[in-house]
Write a protein that holds these residues in place. Structure first.
Motif, mmCIF file in Angstrom:
data_model
loop_
_atom_site.group_PDB
_atom_site.id
_atom_site.type_symbol
_atom_site.label_atom_id
_atom_site.label_comp_id
_atom_site.label_asym_id
_atom_site.label_seq_id
_atom_site.Cartn_x
_atom_site.Cartn_y
_atom_site.Cartn_z
ATOM 1 N N ARG A 196 68.610 26.388 52.165
ATOM 2 C CA ARG A 196 68.244 25.832 53.775
ATOM 3 C C ARG A 196 68.968 24.527 53.861
ATOM 4 O O ARG A 196 68.812 23.752 52.971
ATOM 5 C CB ARG A 196 66.797 25.765 54.064
ATOM 6 N N PRO A 197 69.536 24.097 54.955
ATOM 7 C CA PRO A 197 69.963 23.036 55.277
ATOM 8 C C PRO A 197 68.899 21.664 55.216
ATOM 9 O O PRO A 197 69.037 20.570 54.733
ATOM 10 C CB PRO A 197 70.538 22.856 56.570
ATOM 11 N N ASP A 198 67.668 22.201 55.548
ATOM 12 C CA ASP A 198 66.580 21.145 55.417
ATOM 13 C C ASP A 198 65.898 21.127 54.168
ATOM 14 O O ASP A 198 64.911 20.393 53.852
ATOM 15 C CB ASP A 198 65.661 21.204 56.769
ATOM 16 N N ALA A 199 66.272 22.059 53.262
ATOM 17 C CA ALA A 199 65.564 22.284 51.879
ATOM 18 C C ALA A 199 64.279 22.511 51.923
ATOM 19 O O ALA A 199 63.801 23.269 53.131
ATOM 20 C CB ALA A 199 65.691 20.770 50.834
ATOM 21 N N GLY A 200 63.441 22.304 50.914
ATOM 22 C CA GLY A 200 61.933 22.605 51.079
ATOM 23 C C GLY A 200 61.674 24.125 51.003
ATOM 24 O O GLY A 200 60.678 24.857 51.520
ATOM 25 N N GLU A 201 62.564 24.949 50.454
ATOM 26 C CA GLU A 201 62.210 26.490 50.079
ATOM 27 C C GLU A 201 60.928 26.937 49.218
ATOM 28 O O GLU A 201 60.772 25.744 48.419
ATOM 29 C CB GLU A 201 63.436 27.272 49.507
ATOM 30 N N ALA A 202 60.582 27.745 49.365
ATOM 31 C CA ALA A 202 59.516 28.276 48.308
ATOM 32 C C ALA A 202 60.074 28.676 47.237
ATOM 33 O O ALA A 202 61.073 29.183 47.015
ATOM 34 C CB ALA A 202 58.737 29.376 49.088
ATOM 35 N N GLU A 203 59.691 27.940 46.057
ATOM 36 C CA GLU A 203 60.024 28.295 44.639
ATOM 37 C C GLU A 203 59.105 29.102 43.921
ATOM 38 O O GLU A 203 57.855 28.748 43.805
ATOM 39 C CB GLU A 203 60.613 26.991 43.960
ATOM 40 N N LEU A 204 59.496 30.219 43.298
ATOM 41 C CA LEU A 204 58.741 30.893 42.281
ATOM 42 C C LEU A 204 58.884 30.212 40.910
ATOM 43 O O LEU A 204 60.056 30.110 40.436
ATOM 44 C CB LEU A 204 59.179 32.473 42.263
ATOM 45 N N GLY A 205 57.815 30.046 40.452
ATOM 46 C CA GLY A 205 57.519 29.975 39.023
ATOM 47 C C GLY A 205 56.462 30.703 38.195
ATOM 48 O O GLY A 205 55.567 31.188 38.574
ATOM 49 N N TYR A 206 56.660 30.719 36.964
ATOM 50 C CA TYR A 206 55.868 31.629 35.978
ATOM 51 C C TYR A 206 55.790 30.981 34.636
ATOM 52 O O TYR A 206 56.798 30.640 34.048
ATOM 53 C CB TYR A 206 56.208 32.962 36.045
ATOM 54 N N MET A 207 54.820 31.243 34.088
ATOM 55 C CA MET A 207 54.549 30.795 32.588
ATOM 56 C C MET A 207 53.718 31.801 32.068
ATOM 57 O O MET A 207 52.535 32.065 32.688
ATOM 58 C CB MET A 207 54.073 29.375 32.522
ATOM 59 N N PHE A 208 53.934 32.606 31.011
ATOM 60 C CA PHE A 208 52.974 33.382 30.180
ATOM 61 C C PHE A 208 52.807 33.052 28.753
ATOM 62 O O PHE A 208 53.775 32.583 28.173
ATOM 63 C CB PHE A 208 53.649 34.996 30.426
ATOM 64 N N LEU A 209 51.558 33.232 28.310
ATOM 65 C CA LEU A 209 51.386 33.230 26.885
ATOM 66 C C LEU A 209 52.190 34.231 26.047
ATOM 67 O O LEU A 209 52.379 35.126 26.487
ATOM 68 C CB LEU A 209 49.785 33.498 26.525
ATOM 69 N N PRO A 210 52.775 33.614 24.923
ATOM 70 C CA PRO A 210 53.732 34.468 24.360
ATOM 71 C C PRO A 210 53.234 35.847 23.763
ATOM 72 O O PRO A 210 54.018 36.752 23.593
ATOM 73 C CB PRO A 210 54.041 33.550 22.858
ATOM 74 N N GLU A 211 51.705 36.090 23.526
ATOM 75 C CA GLU A 211 51.242 37.203 23.154
ATOM 76 C C GLU A 211 51.389 38.377 24.339
ATOM 77 O O GLU A 211 51.269 39.441 24.198
ATOM 78 C CB GLU A 211 49.928 37.218 22.793
ATOM 79 N N ALA A 212 51.846 37.746 25.754
ATOM 80 C CA ALA A 212 51.753 38.522 26.751
ATOM 81 C C ALA A 212 53.277 38.907 27.233
ATOM 82 O O ALA A 212 53.622 39.532 27.859
ATOM 83 C CB ALA A 212 51.180 38.006 27.821
ATOM 84 N N TRP A 213 54.051 38.364 26.378
ATOM 85 C CA TRP A 213 55.639 38.620 26.736
ATOM 86 C C TRP A 213 56.103 39.992 26.044
ATOM 87 O O TRP A 213 55.422 40.728 25.298
ATOM 88 C CB TRP A 213 56.713 37.594 25.663
ATOM 89 N N GLY A 214 56.973 40.724 26.938
ATOM 90 C CA GLY A 214 57.737 41.985 26.486
ATOM 91 C C GLY A 214 56.728 43.073 26.814
ATOM 92 O O GLY A 214 57.205 44.304 26.739
ATOM 93 N N CYS A 215 55.906 43.072 27.599
ATOM 94 C CA CYS A 215 54.932 43.877 28.314
ATOM 95 C C CYS A 215 55.255 44.438 29.727
ATOM 96 O O CYS A 215 54.479 45.320 30.329
ATOM 97 C CB CYS A 215 53.696 43.876 28.062
ATOM 98 N N GLY A 216 56.060 43.664 30.414
ATOM 99 C CA GLY A 216 56.281 43.632 31.764
ATOM 100 C C GLY A 216 55.178 42.988 32.787
ATOM 101 O O GLY A 216 55.323 43.119 33.859
ATOM 102 N N TYR A 217 54.173 42.315 32.078
ATOM 103 C CA TYR A 217 53.153 41.643 32.975
ATOM 104 C C TYR A 217 53.937 40.690 33.854
ATOM 105 O O TYR A 217 53.508 40.323 35.097
ATOM 106 C CB TYR A 217 52.311 41.005 32.206
ATOM 107 N N ALA A 218 55.041 39.914 33.654
ATOM 108 C CA ALA A 218 55.322 38.817 34.275
ATOM 109 C C ALA A 218 56.096 39.502 35.726
ATOM 110 O O ALA A 218 55.969 39.079 36.551
ATOM 111 C CB ALA A 218 56.725 37.910 33.479
#
Length: 182
Positions: free
Chosen positions: A95-117
């Motif tokens: 957007r010309p005025d910036a300020g877009e919504a930004e998606l962020g995520y962090m998951f514990l390693p034991e939750a990786w690879g299961c499709g939870y993210a």
């Protein structure tokens, strides 16, 4: 980071097939400390924070704020999903005025690879599309983070540009709940 804007917060907890997206609670403190101090989690985020130092900064009940969802699996926190306004000073905007919504995520390693993210991020994007329809959401990740790149594609983000930031090549994409006509 700037607040999302005119949204009622907190929303009712969001249930998916396997997960619950909710506000942080006191019982999440240990998992939050683990998340932010994990070497595996911090690999593409500038490195882990020192555990003792970070633990001193986390209150007994972790801070609640608009756009922050704890991802809960069977009563335990396994990660977080955030929707924040992207700082105008950073590269990457749609957007010309910036300020877009930004998606962020962090998951514990034991939750990786299961499709939870994917499941949690899709639910957060659906919620966002319902409260701020037609507003784009952006995502930025290091190109070296192959898991995050696959997740961005799975969620329907399309590449806008690549740039150098934090000493690494960044991939910047956009998601929209609006289907183009034509």
């Amino acid at each position: 980071m700037t607040e999302l804007g005119p949204v009622d917060w907190p929303p009712a907890p969001i249930r998916t097939q396997r997960l619950l997206l909710r506000e942080p609670e006191a019982r999440d403190r240990a998992a939050i400390i683990e998340l932010f101090t994990s070497p595996e989690v911090g690999l593409y985020l500038g490195g882990p924070r020192p555990r003792d130092e970070f633990a001193r900064t986390v209150p007994e009940t972790p801070r609640r704020r608009p756009g922050l969802f704890v991802v809960d699996l069977d009563g335990a926190m396994i990660g977080i999903v955030t929707l924040d306004r992207r700082d105008a000073e950073r590269p990457g905007h749609v957007r010309p005025d910036a300020g877009e919504a930004e998606l962020g995520y962090m998951f514990l390693p034991e939750a990786w690879g299961c499709g939870y993210a994917a499941e949690a991020c899709a639910a957060a994007l659906d919620w966002f599309a319902g409260v701020l329809p037609a507003e784009p959401v952006v995502l930025c990740t290091q190109t070296a983070n192959h898991r995050s790149m696959r997740l961005a594609a799975k969620l329907g983000f399309t590449e806008v540009e690549r740039f150098e930031e934090y000493g690494a090549e960044q991939w910047f994409g956009v998601w929209s709940s609006v289907t183009p006509s034509g």
